[in-house]
Scaffold this motif. Sequence first.
Motif, PDB file in Angstrom:
ATOM      1  N   ALA A  20       0.892  -0.859   0.419  1.00  0.00           N
ATOM      2  CA  ALA A  20       0.071  -0.358  -0.093  1.00  0.00           C
ATOM      3  C   ALA A  20       1.089   1.223   0.095  1.00  0.00           C
ATOM      4  CB  ALA A  20      -0.595  -0.501   0.718  1.00  0.00           C
ATOM      5  N   MET A  21       1.788   1.426   0.703  1.00  0.00           N
ATOM      6  CA  MET A  21       3.039   2.583   1.118  1.00  0.00           C
ATOM      7  C   MET A  21       3.808   2.340   0.172  1.00  0.00           C
ATOM      8  SD  MET A  21       1.051   3.617   3.406  1.00  0.00           S
ATOM      9  CE  MET A  21       1.914   5.476   3.552  1.00  0.00           C
ATOM     10  N   ASN A  22       3.769   1.537  -0.988  1.00  0.00           N
ATOM     11  CA  ASN A  22       4.866   1.330  -2.662  1.00  0.00           C
ATOM     12  C   ASN A  22       6.524   1.723  -1.378  1.00  0.00           C
ATOM     13  OD1 ASN A  22       6.431   1.547  -5.283  1.00  0.00           O
ATOM     14  ND2 ASN A  22       6.650   3.544  -4.851  1.00  0.00           N
ATOM     15  N   ALA A  23       6.958   0.342  -0.743  1.00  0.00           N
ATOM     16  CA  ALA A  23       8.178   0.532   0.100  1.00  0.00           C
ATOM     17  C   ALA A  23       8.773  -0.668  -0.596  1.00  0.00           C
ATOM     18  CB  ALA A  23       8.112   0.595   1.841  1.00  0.00           C
ATOM     19  N   PRO A  28       2.548  10.512  -5.825  1.00  0.00           N
ATOM     20  CA  PRO A  28       1.506  10.078  -5.838  1.00  0.00           C
ATOM     21  C   PRO A  28       1.804   8.694  -4.521  1.00  0.00           C
ATOM     22  CG  PRO A  28       2.006   9.270  -8.277  1.00  0.00           C
ATOM     23  CD  PRO A  28       2.619  11.168  -7.614  1.00  0.00           C
ATOM     24  N   ARG A  29       1.092   7.947  -4.015  1.00  0.00           N
ATOM     25  CA  ARG A  29       1.932   6.491  -3.367  1.00  0.00           C
ATOM     26  C   ARG A  29       2.002   5.780  -4.103  1.00  0.00           C
ATOM     27  NH1 ARG A  29      -0.608   5.456   1.245  1.00  0.00           N
ATOM     28  NH2 ARG A  29      -0.609   7.563   1.827  1.00  0.00           N
ATOM     29  N   GLN A  30       1.861   5.717  -5.424  1.00  0.00           N
ATOM     30  CA  GLN A  30       2.558   4.246  -6.204  1.00  0.00           C
ATOM     31  C   GLN A  30       3.410   4.901  -6.728  1.00  0.00           C
ATOM     32  OE1 GLN A  30       2.109   1.461  -5.100  1.00  0.00           O
ATOM     33  NE2 GLN A  30       1.232   1.651  -3.221  1.00  0.00           N
ATOM     34  N   GLY A  31       4.087   5.867  -7.442  1.00  0.00           N
ATOM     35  CA  GLY A  31       4.525   6.674  -7.661  1.00  0.00           C
ATOM     36  C   GLY A  31       5.597   6.072  -8.404  1.00  0.00           C
ATOM     37  N   LYS A  32       6.967   6.641  -9.328  1.00  0.00           N
ATOM     38  CA  LYS A  32       8.213   6.126  -9.633  1.00  0.00           C
ATOM     39  C   LYS A  32       8.788   6.865  -8.754  1.00  0.00           C
ATOM     40  CE  LYS A  32      10.398   5.285 -13.883  1.00  0.00           C
ATOM     41  NZ  LYS A  32      11.097   5.580 -15.207  1.00  0.00           N
ATOM     42  N   LEU A  33       9.775   5.395  -9.098  1.00  0.00           N
ATOM     43  CA  LEU A  33      10.994   5.614  -7.368  1.00  0.00           C
ATOM     44  C   LEU A  33      12.177   5.332  -8.819  1.00  0.00           C
ATOM     45  CD1 LEU A  33       9.460   3.820  -4.358  1.00  0.00           C
ATOM     46  CD2 LEU A  33       9.745   6.532  -4.698  1.00  0.00           C
ATOM     47  N   ALA A  34      14.029   5.924  -7.756  1.00  0.00           N
ATOM     48  CA  ALA A  34      14.768   5.856  -8.473  1.00  0.00           C
ATOM     49  C   ALA A  34      15.342   5.642  -6.921  1.00  0.00           C
ATOM     50  CB  ALA A  34      15.054   6.990  -9.528  1.00  0.00           C
ATOM     51  N   PRO A  35      17.048   4.820  -7.784  1.00  0.00           N
ATOM     52  CA  PRO A  35      17.670   4.754  -6.512  1.00  0.00           C
ATOM     53  C   PRO A  35      18.125   6.713  -6.487  1.00  0.00           C
ATOM     54  CG  PRO A  35      18.123   3.130  -8.724  1.00  0.00           C
ATOM     55  CD  PRO A  35      16.680   3.644  -8.731  1.00  0.00           C
ATOM     56  N   ALA A  36      18.796   7.063  -5.320  1.00  0.00           N
ATOM     57  CA  ALA A  36      19.407   7.537  -4.828  1.00  0.00           C
ATOM     58  C   ALA A  36      20.561   7.793  -4.888  1.00  0.00           C
ATOM     59  CB  ALA A  36      18.710   7.752  -3.398  1.00  0.00           C
ATOM     60  N   PRO A  37      21.158   8.951  -5.332  1.00  0.00           N
ATOM     61  CA  PRO A  37      22.701   9.082  -5.096  1.00  0.00           C
ATOM     62  C   PRO A  37      23.302   8.991  -3.833  1.00  0.00           C
ATOM     63  CG  PRO A  37      21.964  11.025  -5.069  1.00  0.00           C
ATOM     64  CD  PRO A  37      20.694  10.431  -4.881  1.00  0.00           C
ATOM     65  N   ASN A  38      24.744   8.400  -3.956  1.00  0.00           N
ATOM     66  CA  ASN A  38      25.282   8.049  -2.593  1.00  0.00           C
ATOM     67  C   ASN A  38      26.119   9.093  -1.585  1.00  0.00           C
ATOM     68  OD1 ASN A  38      26.038   4.749  -3.780  1.00  0.00           O
ATOM     69  ND2 ASN A  38      28.409   5.950  -3.978  1.00  0.00           N
ATOM     70  N   LEU A  39      25.155   8.831  -0.420  1.00  0.00           N
ATOM     71  CA  LEU A  39      25.469  10.433   0.331  1.00  0.00           C
ATOM     72  C   LEU A  39      26.866   9.986   1.532  1.00  0.00           C
ATOM     73  CD1 LEU A  39      23.143  12.332   1.664  1.00  0.00           C
ATOM     74  CD2 LEU A  39      22.691  10.623   2.910  1.00  0.00           C
ATOM     75  N   VAL A  40      27.551  10.769   1.781  1.00  0.00           N
ATOM     76  CA  VAL A  40      28.748  11.136   2.889  1.00  0.00           C
ATOM     77  C   VAL A  40      27.808  11.702   3.543  1.00  0.00           C
ATOM     78  CG1 VAL A  40      31.118  11.347   2.624  1.00  0.00           C
ATOM     79  CG2 VAL A  40      30.222  10.141   1.026  1.00  0.00           C
ATOM     80  N   MET A  41      27.758  11.289   5.268  1.00  0.00           N
ATOM     81  CA  MET A  41      27.673  12.047   6.004  1.00  0.00           C
ATOM     82  C   MET A  41      28.331  12.073   7.415  1.00  0.00           C
ATOM     83  SD  MET A  41      23.285  12.789   6.738  1.00  0.00           S
ATOM     84  CE  MET A  41      22.582  13.430   8.615  1.00  0.00           C
ATOM     85  N   ASP A  42      28.175  13.472   7.957  1.00  0.00           N
ATOM     86  CA  ASP A  42      28.930  12.996   9.342  1.00  0.00           C
ATOM     87  C   ASP A  42      27.825  13.720  10.587  1.00  0.00           C
ATOM     88  OD1 ASP A  42      30.185  15.297   9.027  1.00  0.00           O
ATOM     89  OD2 ASP A  42      31.947  14.725   9.960  1.00  0.00           O
ATOM     90  N   ASP A  43      26.929  14.116   9.935  1.00  0.00           N
ATOM     91  CA  ASP A  43      26.234  15.529  10.565  1.00  0.00           C
ATOM     92  C   ASP A  43      25.129  14.118  11.995  1.00  0.00           C
ATOM     93  OD1 ASP A  43      23.996  16.754  11.296  1.00  0.00           O
ATOM     94  OD2 ASP A  43      23.945  17.729   9.573  1.00  0.00           O
ATOM     95  N   THR A  44      25.910  14.730  12.424  1.00  0.00           N
ATOM     96  CA  THR A  44      25.235  13.790  14.125  1.00  0.00           C
ATOM     97  C   THR A  44      23.568  14.444  14.253  1.00  0.00           C
ATOM     98  OG1 THR A  44      25.637  16.196  15.573  1.00  0.00           O
ATOM     99  CG2 THR A  44      26.659  13.542  15.251  1.00  0.00           C
ATOM    100  N   ALA A  45      22.460  14.915  13.420  1.00  0.00           N
ATOM    101  CA  ALA A  45      21.300  14.889  13.220  1.00  0.00           C
ATOM    102  C   ALA A  45      20.722  13.870  13.246  1.00  0.00           C
ATOM    103  CB  ALA A  45      21.096  16.199  12.348  1.00  0.00           C
ATOM    104  N   MET A  61      12.385   7.007   0.554  1.00  0.00           N
ATOM    105  CA  MET A  61      11.694   8.336   1.302  1.00  0.00           C
ATOM    106  C   MET A  61      10.275   8.840   0.445  1.00  0.00           C
ATOM    107  SD  MET A  61      11.022  10.251   3.418  1.00  0.00           S
ATOM    108  CE  MET A  61      11.759   9.362   4.793  1.00  0.00           C
ATOM    109  N   GLN A  62       9.120   8.671   1.290  1.00  0.00           N
ATOM    110  CA  GLN A  62       8.549   8.789   0.509  1.00  0.00           C
ATOM    111  C   GLN A  62       7.046  10.072   1.067  1.00  0.00           C
ATOM    112  OE1 GLN A  62       6.780   5.316  -0.673  1.00  0.00           O
ATOM    113  NE2 GLN A  62       8.288   4.924  -1.329  1.00  0.00           N
ATOM    114  N   GLY A  63       7.632  10.283   2.235  1.00  0.00           N
ATOM    115  CA  GLY A  63       7.233  11.363   2.828  1.00  0.00           C
ATOM    116  C   GLY A  63       6.537  10.677   4.697  1.00  0.00           C
TER     117      GLY A  63
END
Length: 546
Positions: free
Chosen positions: A24-27, A210-227, A325-327
């Motif tokens: 239902a959530m397109n995960a 929309p909930r069943q919208g098209k998805l795509a692989p996200a780019p690589n992420l480099v992160m050390d932000d402690t949030a 990530m779809q909200g």
Amino acid sequence: MPVPAAATPLEQKLDAYIASYMEAMNAPGLTLGLTGADKTLRTAGFGYADVDKRAPVTTDHLFQIGSITKSFVALLLLQLRDEGKLDLRKPVLDYLPGLPIVTEFGPVTVHHLLTHTSGLPDNLTLFAADPSARLIQGFKPGEHFHYCNAGFDILGLLAAKLDGRPWRMLVEERIFKPLAMSRTRGVITTADRARAAVGYQPYWDDQVYPRQGKLAPAPNLVMDDTAGCIQSTPDDMARYIRMLLNGGKGPAGRIVSEEGFGLFTTPYIKAEEFSPTASYGYGIAVDTLDGHRILRHTGGMVAFASSIHVDLDGGAAAFASINAMQGYRPTAVTEYAVKLIRAQREGKPLPAPATIADPMDVDNAADYAGIYTAPDGRTLEFAAKGKGLSLLDGERPIPLQRQGGDAFVSTAASSYAAHAFAFGRKEEAKDPDPKKKLPLIEVSYGPDWFSGAKYEGPKSFHAPAHYGGFTGRYCCDSAWGGSAEVYILKDQLTVDGTPLAPIGGALFRLGEEPWSPMTAEFLHMFEGKARLMRLGGADYWRVEVG
């Protein structure tokens, strides 16, 4: 979709719910960790870690836990307090005098940052490209709850300074190793890409999703932000939330003192964005559900969404994360898992899951039906059929999906994919009743405004002339930013429909709260147009793409 073998009635019930929830959530995929106070009860993977390769999620895959990282930051600082190295009520500038913040409304203490009450904006970054940029307060510290990722970036820097080691080392030594979280990483790097599930995000960043919208692989992420920079496995996260169930005690001793854990779980301020009854402690939401004390938090990344649900009185806890990530966050999964565990322990019938709402079902669809007219004579016509709501585009009805409240999005490839249809209701003169459904009188689609038959107000609007130089589409180079469209709705300048209130010159307050510290600023006026919008501290550059 790959699913694990369910051995018990509890697992069968939970797995069936997860399968329907993911559909239902397109995960694409989901990782799950369940624990009691004594031991891990179950870890499992569902769906795909890599959709293109049809590679199933395993319990070895790393998932980014996002803002659940904030609870780790809080526990580290409470450890430092236990050691006499930190005063939670001391201004953070006394510890880190070089911080790029302005505190005109009052000193920001460590306590304020831990509780999201500092008055600072929720910027994407603490250190902007412009070396003169500063985070400026919007209200007196302690007066409001305003979620602030930048505040936890500051707290990570503070922990590193007081400990004398960088974040990745101190979190490993102080939390990961004592809890035997051997597969967890304190930062997100491409070096761990082979161990990580592929994250997905909406294919188009300039359209509503929309909930069943098209998805795509996200780019690589480099992160050390402690949030939100921890990535982990379900087994390791089960170890972490088991420590929370045990009041801060791990297998080798306390992670934080009993007093420190009390400070961690004190409900300091209401935090309704977690639930109508939730408050916020230190890096964790504190709630009461079914008479039980609950610790909870969610995490949203560029391409992952996570949830923890810890029932302190019931002795059960759950972690779940999806690689998209779809909200939304998988909070419904963790809540239901804990309810099942509690029912089994108490010898009660296993509860049925909550109904997963179909966004195509609009119970009051007939309320929205009708013809709405723009000042220039253009019309939009909406039709209801049972619980379905459609936009009539010539001979072709376009089914609409509820985005939330009175907002709907197109589910078909059409010329109406760029914005949501946002319906407006008549305002009550005084003492509005939140439960009362007032008449629908208008609808907007981006900058286009249409009035309904019950609309009685003005139909012509005049925005300040200089607003025209700010309108247009802007894009951010950051993976977090995406694109944003600035347009005039009636006489109001907005960013993707969120109103901008003028502060002075080309600086605006974002949103409707008069105390909000979030701002948008338009810079580099050239040939009558702003070439840069600084939104929440991030740079968005004007693009002319059609």
